[in-house]
Scaffold this active site. Structure first.
Site, PDB file in Angstrom:
ATOM      1  N   LYS A 284     -18.327  -0.213 -58.247  1.00 35.81           N
ATOM      2  CA  LYS A 284     -17.760   0.629 -57.195  1.00 35.81           C
ATOM      3  C   LYS A 284     -18.843   1.575 -56.699  1.00 35.81           C
ATOM      4  CE  LYS A 284     -13.906   3.877 -56.438  1.00 35.81           C
ATOM      5  NZ  LYS A 284     -12.761   4.557 -57.107  1.00 35.81           N
TER       6      LYS A 284
ATOM      7  N   ASP B  47      -0.879   9.172 -58.448  1.00 40.56           N
ATOM      8  CA  ASP B  47      -1.020   8.315 -57.265  1.00 40.56           C
ATOM      9  C   ASP B  47      -0.709   6.862 -57.603  1.00 40.56           C
ATOM     10  OD1 ASP B  47      -1.444   7.758 -54.592  1.00 40.56           O
ATOM     11  OD2 ASP B  47      -3.603   7.472 -54.819  1.00 40.56           O
TER      12      ASP B  47
END
Length: 205
Positions: free
Chosen positions: A15, A116
């Site tokens: 990432k 989330d």
């Protein structure tokens, strides 16, 4: 981004974090949490993304973690639109539910709130074995922290968050319920949009 680790021989996910202070700070927080979580789950039993490494390269922070497959949103959409065999049968939904509940129970046991949980943050580890993992702890916090009033994606946001009331780890359970309703019915939210707008207006007033 998929990459191959020449030292371990494993395929991994890399990432690449934007060269932006806000993204950088949030990613550092996520790295700290993942290291803390992985330390308490050395056997990788609780269905949370496993962090391998992180490093800096040309002013970018790169995070190396296990390579997973599609997220629930993309896979569910593809499965519905392809017209093929329905993947999300009741036994598979039960398996996904159990794995997510085990992940949340583990996080909550460490005093953490995910904050989330949504289909995009649940990724497939194995299609054939119906294994999933919870990812993206960039918004997560400890229950003892000063809790931010703006958390959770709107369609998965608990009423107490919308009304800007005190909240705790139970908001993750609400989000999971919304996700399961979506996977079962194909409808994006378990709460009607009118109700969401009404609650938002009450919070403003």
């Amino acid at each position: 981004m998929q990459a191959h680790d020449l030292h371990t021989g494993m395929d991994v996910c890399v990432k690449i974090i934007k060269n932006n202070k806000d993204f950088f700070d949030q990613s550092l927080d996520e790295i700290k949490l993942l290291k803390y979580i992985n330390k308490h789950d050395p056997a990788d039993k609780y269905h949370i993304l496993h962090l391998y490494d992180y490093f800096y390269y040309r002013e970018h922070l790169l995070i190396v973690c296990e390579l997973l497959k599609e997220n629930m949103y993309e896979f569910h959409k593809f499965n519905r639109e392809s017209g093929g065999e329905v993947y999300f049968t009741m036994p598979r939904l039960q398996s996904i539910t159990i794995q997510c509940l085990e992940a949340l129970q583990f996080l909550h046991g460490l005093g953490l709130i995910h904050c989330d949980l949504k289909p995009e943050n649940i990724l497939v580890k194995s299609y054939s074995r119906c294994e999933v993992k919870v990812i993206d702890l960039g918004s997560s916090c400890f229950e003892t922290d000063h809790l931010c009033s703006y958390v959770q994606s709107r369609s998965y946001r608990a009423p107490e968050v919308i009304l800007r009331l005190a909240y705790d780890k139970k908001i993750d359970t609400w989000s999971l319920g919304c996700i399961l309703g979506e996977l079962c019915t194909g409808n994006v939210s378990a709460m009607h949009p009118y109700m969401l707008v009404t609650l938002d207006m009450r919070a403003i007033l």
